[in-house]
Design an enzyme around this catalytic site. Structure first.
Site, mmCIF file in Angstrom:
data_model
loop_
_atom_site.group_PDB
_atom_site.id
_atom_site.type_symbol
_atom_site.label_atom_id
_atom_site.label_comp_id
_atom_site.label_asym_id
_atom_site.label_seq_id
_atom_site.Cartn_x
_atom_site.Cartn_y
_atom_site.Cartn_z
ATOM 1 N N THR A 11 0.840 -1.197 0.000
ATOM 2 C CA THR A 11 0.000 0.000 0.000
ATOM 3 C C THR A 11 0.873 1.244 0.000
ATOM 4 O O THR A 11 1.791 1.360 0.818
ATOM 5 C CB THR A 11 -0.929 0.005 1.221
ATOM 6 O OG1 THR A 11 -1.860 -1.078 1.091
ATOM 7 C CG2 THR A 11 -1.693 1.313 1.349
ATOM 8 N N GLN A 15 -4.044 -6.831 -6.846
ATOM 9 C CA GLN A 15 -4.432 -7.442 -5.577
ATOM 10 C C GLN A 15 -5.763 -6.848 -5.130
ATOM 11 O O GLN A 15 -5.870 -5.626 -4.921
ATOM 12 C CB GLN A 15 -3.393 -7.215 -4.483
ATOM 13 C CG GLN A 15 -3.732 -8.042 -3.245
ATOM 14 C CD GLN A 15 -2.965 -7.643 -2.003
ATOM 15 O OE1 GLN A 15 -3.119 -6.531 -1.512
ATOM 16 N NE2 GLN A 15 -2.156 -8.557 -1.484
ATOM 17 N N HIS A 27 -6.621 -10.939 -1.521
ATOM 18 C CA HIS A 27 -5.847 -10.657 -0.301
ATOM 19 C C HIS A 27 -6.524 -11.320 0.890
ATOM 20 O O HIS A 27 -7.472 -10.793 1.471
ATOM 21 C CB HIS A 27 -5.752 -9.153 -0.088
ATOM 22 C CG HIS A 27 -4.700 -8.736 0.891
ATOM 23 N ND1 HIS A 27 -4.033 -9.619 1.707
ATOM 24 C CD2 HIS A 27 -4.172 -7.508 1.178
ATOM 25 C CE1 HIS A 27 -3.160 -8.960 2.454
ATOM 26 N NE2 HIS A 27 -3.225 -7.683 2.148
ATOM 27 N N ASN A 76 -2.945 -10.577 6.466
ATOM 28 C CA ASN A 76 -2.668 -9.306 7.144
ATOM 29 C C ASN A 76 -3.843 -8.673 7.884
ATOM 30 O O ASN A 76 -3.870 -7.464 8.111
ATOM 31 C CB ASN A 76 -2.091 -8.279 6.160
ATOM 32 C CG ASN A 76 -0.728 -8.677 5.641
ATOM 33 O OD1 ASN A 76 -0.199 -9.731 6.016
ATOM 34 N ND2 ASN A 76 -0.148 -7.865 4.780
ATOM 35 N N TYR A 110 -7.091 -8.385 7.025
ATOM 36 C CA TYR A 110 -8.181 -7.762 6.278
ATOM 37 C C TYR A 110 -9.360 -8.736 6.161
ATOM 38 O O TYR A 110 -9.359 -9.792 6.782
ATOM 39 C CB TYR A 110 -7.661 -7.252 4.938
ATOM 40 C CG TYR A 110 -6.571 -6.207 5.132
ATOM 41 C CD1 TYR A 110 -6.861 -4.991 5.762
ATOM 42 C CD2 TYR A 110 -5.255 -6.450 4.774
ATOM 43 C CE1 TYR A 110 -5.877 -4.051 5.997
ATOM 44 C CE2 TYR A 110 -4.251 -5.513 5.000
ATOM 45 C CZ TYR A 110 -4.569 -4.314 5.619
ATOM 46 O OH TYR A 110 -3.590 -3.386 5.867
ATOM 47 N N ARG A 126 -3.489 -14.874 -1.553
ATOM 48 C CA ARG A 126 -2.418 -14.596 -0.595
ATOM 49 C C ARG A 126 -2.916 -14.864 0.823
ATOM 50 O O ARG A 126 -4.019 -14.447 1.193
ATOM 51 C CB ARG A 126 -1.948 -13.142 -0.683
ATOM 52 C CG ARG A 126 -0.635 -12.915 0.070
ATOM 53 C CD ARG A 126 -0.187 -11.475 0.015
ATOM 54 N NE ARG A 126 1.262 -11.375 0.195
ATOM 55 C CZ ARG A 126 1.878 -10.342 0.747
ATOM 56 N NH1 ARG A 126 1.191 -9.299 1.186
ATOM 57 N NH2 ARG A 126 3.192 -10.322 0.854
ATOM 58 N N ASN A 144 -0.256 -14.736 11.342
ATOM 59 C CA ASN A 144 0.094 -13.316 11.415
ATOM 60 C C ASN A 144 -0.902 -12.592 12.326
ATOM 61 O O ASN A 144 -2.091 -12.546 12.022
ATOM 62 C CB ASN A 144 0.067 -12.710 10.016
ATOM 63 C CG ASN A 144 0.517 -11.256 9.982
ATOM 64 O OD1 ASN A 144 0.785 -10.660 11.011
ATOM 65 N ND2 ASN A 144 0.611 -10.701 8.789
ATOM 66 N N GLY A 192 9.323 -7.170 -0.897
ATOM 67 C CA GLY A 192 8.576 -5.966 -0.592
ATOM 68 C C GLY A 192 9.456 -4.734 -0.545
ATOM 69 O O GLY A 192 9.689 -4.072 -1.551
#
Length: 356
Positions: free
Chosen positions: A25, A99, A175, A178, A180, A227, A232, A314
């Site tokens: 992002t 994504q 996605h 993480n 979301y 992904r 996490n 990344g």
């Protein structure tokens, strides 16, 4: 024996190498209605020597936006603006997937029009803070999605996938990592539903599986990747029965024929990574855990030893637009400028020098 610099077939396209640019992002979609800009086209085209570019998170619907100045793929204007980006990347010889990211409860309500508010599997407030235009602020309480709205959200992902192909993308990545929305459904603290979309492992993976199935139906399995980031805790995510949850998810998604699985590895989870790699029949992309350092040249060996088919980078790709050439040469590498990570102009975005 394959190396990271060898070409690789991914579905209907051939990647120039096995080095991917991970989604990051950047909050620079300053065009009207959340549209990409010429500056964004320059940024991605600069990095077209990646075997595969995976874009920053792109919201599949208005309510899916979580952060300021992130782009969408739910309007005609957005599709047209993204076409400039994909054309530039393809002209430079690159391949690019969009994504699709619905932020769910990780969202700033002030970004949403009218009476819309962030939504989630359950009305559970995440502990912590999120990035907003006014700085970091505590998370708000989301509204729990109704079953009808869950079905509509799945269709939003499918329509965004169609829009991505119309915009010239080579495919989409869903996605599911993480913290979301898709990850929230997988979570045992964010998802407290007692209907068919929660509770058991089967219920918690259902949303991820049905989103993937809808995208596959919309644009073809050879254009859809997923992904995940097992274990996490970002954005206050807890996951009980971690191994069984992800083995069940991967088995279900593999049955849909999705073209790749992209694992963002969490510290201490290499055994699970290896297990998922053995289970997955298609392309396995790995964003290996190397914290506190960025993924670097040493991780290229993960292709050679068969741990992954493709390695994603990344921060190092953010700061080094010609990263594959630098990896071949063994460096030197530009250091990422954290002050330019989110928002701003060309500084810390398109002004990183290439090797001379």
């Amino acid at each position: 024996m394959a190396t990271a610099f060898d070409p690789y077939r991914l579905g209907r396209i051939v990647l120039s190498n096995r080095i991917a640019m991970a989604p990051m992002t950047r909050s620079r979609a300053f065009g009207p209605g959340g549209t990409p800009t010429e500056l964004m086209a320059t940024y991605y085209a600069q990095r077209a020597s990646a075997g595969l570019i995976i874009t920053e998170g792109v919201q599949p619907s208005i309510v899916g936006q979580g952060y300021p100045d992130t782009p969408g793929l739910h309007s005609d204007e957005q599709v047209e603006a993204w076409r400039t980006v994909t054309d530039r990347v393809h002209e430079a010889g690159g391949a690019i997937f969009a994504q699709l990211m619905h932020a769910g409860r990780v969202g700033d309500a002030t970004l949403l029009p009218g009476e819309l508010t962030p939504v989630a599997p359950s009305a559970v407030t995440a502990t912590g803070e999120m990035y907003t235009r006014e700085g970091f602020k505590p998370f708000g309480t989301p509204r729990a999605l109704t079953e009808t709205e869950i079905v509509q959200t799945i269709e939003d992902f499918a329509q965004a996938a169609r829009n991505a192909i119309a915009a010239g993308f080579d495919g989409v990545e869903l996605h599911g990592a993480n913290g979301y929305l898709i990850h929230q459904f997988l979570s045992t603290n964010a998802n407290q539903r007692t209907d068919g979309w929660g509770g058991s492992i089967e219920g918690r993976i259902r949303f991820a599986v049905e989103v993937t199935a809808a995208a596959v139906d919309a644009i073809g399995a050879d254009r859809v990747g997923l992904r995940i980031s097992p274990g996490n805790p970002l954005h206050d995510i807890a996951e009980d029965d971690l191994d069984l949850t992800y083995k069940s998810l991967v088995s279900a998604v593999a049955g849909l024929g999705a073209v790749y699985l992209h694992v963002m590895e969490t510290a201490g989870q290499r055994d699970l990574t290896t297990s998922l790699r053995a289970q997955w029949p298609g392309t396995f992309i790995l964003n290996p855990n190397t914290l506190p350092e960025s993924t670097g040249p040493a991780e290229l060996d993960l292709v050679q030893d068969g741990t992954a088919d493709v390695i994603s980078y990344g921060a190092l790709f953010l700061a080094n637009p010609d990263l594959p050439a630098r990896l071949i040469a063994g460096g030197p590498f530009n250091d990422p400028d954290r002050s330019g990570f989110f928002g701003g102009d060309h500084r810390g975005y398109t002004d990183y020098p290439a090797m001379t």
